[in-house]
Design an enzyme around this catalytic site. Sequence first.
Site, PDB file in Angstrom:
ATOM      1  N   ASP A  10       0.891  -1.157   0.000  1.00  0.00           N
ATOM      2  CA  ASP A  10       0.000   0.000   0.000  1.00  0.00           C
ATOM      3  C   ASP A  10       0.935   1.214   0.000  1.00  0.00           C
ATOM      4  OD1 ASP A  10      -1.495   2.216   0.765  1.00  0.00           O
ATOM      5  OD2 ASP A  10      -2.610   1.137   2.315  1.00  0.00           O
ATOM      6  N   ASN A  24      -6.643  12.969 -10.664  1.00  0.00           N
ATOM      7  CA  ASN A  24      -7.358  13.469 -11.849  1.00  0.00           C
ATOM      8  C   ASN A  24      -7.057  14.966 -11.951  1.00  0.00           C
ATOM      9  OD1 ASN A  24      -9.564  15.049 -10.446  1.00  0.00           O
ATOM     10  ND2 ASN A  24      -9.901  13.001  -9.591  1.00  0.00           N
ATOM     11  N   GLY A  32      -9.607   4.954  -5.687  1.00  0.00           N
ATOM     12  CA  GLY A  32      -8.342   4.258  -5.920  1.00  0.00           C
ATOM     13  C   GLY A  32      -7.216   4.765  -5.041  1.00  0.00           C
ATOM     14  N   ASP A  34      -5.640   7.540  -5.200  1.00  0.00           N
ATOM     15  CA  ASP A  34      -5.880   8.945  -4.852  1.00  0.00           C
ATOM     16  C   ASP A  34      -6.673   9.044  -3.540  1.00  0.00           C
ATOM     17  OD1 ASP A  34      -6.069  11.697  -5.091  1.00  0.00           O
ATOM     18  OD2 ASP A  34      -7.374  11.683  -6.844  1.00  0.00           O
ATOM     19  N   SER A 117      -2.717   5.101 -14.153  1.00  0.00           N
ATOM     20  CA  SER A 117      -3.722   4.911 -15.221  1.00  0.00           C
ATOM     21  C   SER A 117      -4.270   3.490 -15.353  1.00  0.00           C
ATOM     22  CB  SER A 117      -3.196   5.345 -16.605  1.00  0.00           C
ATOM     23  OG  SER A 117      -3.199   6.748 -16.738  1.00  0.00           O
ATOM     24  N   THR A 118      -3.738   2.530 -14.581  1.00  0.00           N
ATOM     25  CA  THR A 118      -4.144   1.138 -14.828  1.00  0.00           C
ATOM     26  C   THR A 118      -5.334   0.684 -13.981  1.00  0.00           C
ATOM     27  OG1 THR A 118      -2.608   0.177 -13.210  1.00  0.00           O
ATOM     28  CG2 THR A 118      -1.768   0.546 -15.443  1.00  0.00           C
ATOM     29  N   GLY A 119      -5.920   1.611 -13.217  1.00  0.00           N
ATOM     30  CA  GLY A 119      -7.122   1.283 -12.448  1.00  0.00           C
ATOM     31  C   GLY A 119      -8.347   1.807 -13.177  1.00  0.00           C
ATOM     32  N   TYR A 121      -8.740   4.334 -14.928  1.00  0.00           N
ATOM     33  CA  TYR A 121      -8.465   4.885 -16.260  1.00  0.00           C
ATOM     34  C   TYR A 121      -8.234   3.822 -17.336  1.00  0.00           C
ATOM     35  CZ  TYR A 121      -8.420   9.802 -14.696  1.00  0.00           C
ATOM     36  OH  TYR A 121      -8.761  11.048 -14.221  1.00  0.00           O
TER      37      TYR A 121
HETATM   38  N1  AR6 Z   1      -1.329   1.698  -3.002  1.00  0.00           N
HETATM   39  C1  AR6 Z   1      -0.785   1.375  -4.196  1.00  0.00           C
HETATM   40  N2  AR6 Z   1      -1.521   1.208  -5.316  1.00  0.00           N
HETATM   41  C2  AR6 Z   1      -2.859   1.352  -5.212  1.00  0.00           C
HETATM   42  C3  AR6 Z   1      -3.508   1.685  -4.001  1.00  0.00           C
HETATM   43  C4  AR6 Z   1      -2.681   1.863  -2.854  1.00  0.00           C
HETATM   44  N3  AR6 Z   1      -3.194   2.187  -1.662  1.00  0.00           N
HETATM   45  N4  AR6 Z   1      -4.854   1.765  -4.235  1.00  0.00           N
HETATM   46  C5  AR6 Z   1      -5.033   1.474  -5.539  1.00  0.00           C
HETATM   47  N5  AR6 Z   1      -3.841   1.205  -6.130  1.00  0.00           N
HETATM   48  P1  AR6 Z   1      -6.360   4.117  -9.817  1.00  0.00           P
HETATM   49  P2  AR6 Z   1      -5.966   5.597 -12.351  1.00  0.00           P
HETATM   50  C6  AR6 Z   1      -3.529   0.852  -7.526  1.00  0.00           C
HETATM   51  O1  AR6 Z   1      -7.729   3.747 -10.223  1.00  0.00           O
HETATM   52  O2  AR6 Z   1      -6.257   4.387 -13.156  1.00  0.00           O
HETATM   53  C7  AR6 Z   1      -9.035   8.182  -9.055  1.00  0.00           C
HETATM   54  O3  AR6 Z   1     -10.388   8.305  -8.754  1.00  0.00           O
HETATM   55  C8  AR6 Z   1      -4.627   0.250  -8.361  1.00  0.00           C
HETATM   56  O4  AR6 Z   1      -4.785  -1.129  -8.062  1.00  0.00           O
HETATM   57  O5  AR6 Z   1      -6.124   4.558  -8.431  1.00  0.00           O
HETATM   58  O6  AR6 Z   1      -4.756   6.434 -12.719  1.00  0.00           O
HETATM   59  C9  AR6 Z   1      -8.404   9.513  -9.454  1.00  0.00           C
HETATM   60  O7  AR6 Z   1      -8.959  10.584  -8.749  1.00  0.00           O
HETATM   61  C10 AR6 Z   1      -4.048   0.473  -9.770  1.00  0.00           C
HETATM   62  O8  AR6 Z   1      -3.079  -0.533 -10.051  1.00  0.00           O
HETATM   63  O9  AR6 Z   1      -5.767   5.314 -10.773  1.00  0.00           O
HETATM   64  C11 AR6 Z   1      -8.702   9.579 -10.924  1.00  0.00           C
HETATM   65  O10 AR6 Z   1     -10.004  10.071 -11.154  1.00  0.00           O
HETATM   66  C12 AR6 Z   1      -3.304   1.800  -9.632  1.00  0.00           C
HETATM   67  O11 AR6 Z   1      -3.204   2.045  -8.219  1.00  0.00           O
HETATM   68  C13 AR6 Z   1      -8.617   8.135 -11.372  1.00  0.00           C
HETATM   69  O12 AR6 Z   1      -8.892   7.362 -10.220  1.00  0.00           O
HETATM   70  C14 AR6 Z   1      -4.001   2.978 -10.292  1.00  0.00           C
HETATM   71  O13 AR6 Z   1      -5.427   2.867 -10.140  1.00  0.00           O
HETATM   72  C15 AR6 Z   1      -7.240   7.791 -11.860  1.00  0.00           C
HETATM   73  O14 AR6 Z   1      -7.250   6.496 -12.385  1.00  0.00           O
END
Ligand code: AR6
Length: 166
Positions: A10, A24, A32, A34, A117-119, A121
């Site tokens: 984490d 974002n 996520g 963020d 971007s891999t969540g 997005y």
């Molecule tokens: N520690 C490490 N990685 C994490 C954690 C954590 N605590 N939580 C999630 N991940 P995402 P995006 C991973 O969706 O795709 C937000 O709402 C997750 O499994 O967080 O860039 C923002 O405000 C994935 O592998 O980010 C934007 O609106 C990675 O972090 C949007 O999501 C990224 O997933 C950005 O989307």
Amino acid sequence: MISLNAVRADITTLGVDAIVNAANSSLLGGGGVDGAIHRAAGPDLLAACRRLNGCPTGQAKITPGFRLPARHVIHTVGPVWHGGMRGEAALLASCYRESLVLATAHGLRTLAFPSISTGVYGYPIELAAEVAVSTVRGFSPDAGDVLDVTFCCFSETDLGVYTALL
Ligand code: AR6
């Protein structure tokens, strides 16, 4: 010199000079990673982000880490995946590069990235990890600077993808 490694963790628990947030363009929080970073840093982080007036895709901005063990948070905005023909790879590479530029400009040495971007997005992890690793490998800090970059993976599958590339 720049050294790269990958861990499963984490990102809010890492005591590095800066963790990178996959934000974002409003920089006002979200889900996520963020959401996790804002929860762990406390409300002062949102107040600091409000003063930044957002951030364009592919760029990065910095705040303190407040209650996080990390001293700073670098907020970057990854591209939404639309199939790969809308400049996604260049924008994602820019996130990593601009974060590294900002970190070195602030004299930071240890940095942890989530898989931007891999969540939500939707960027495919294999493609995104290739961009992440090649961009960080290709970054040249100033002579004499040593940078330690950790790819912080949230799942064992993601860690496997990064480990295979490193
Ligand atoms: N520690 C490490 N990685 C994490 C954690 C954590 N605590 N939580 C999630 N991940 P995402 P995006 C991973 O969706 O795709 C937000 O709402 C997750 O499994 O967080 O860039 C923002 O405000 C994935 O592998 O980010 C934007 O609106 C990675 O972090 C949007 O999501 C990224 O997933 C950005 O989307």
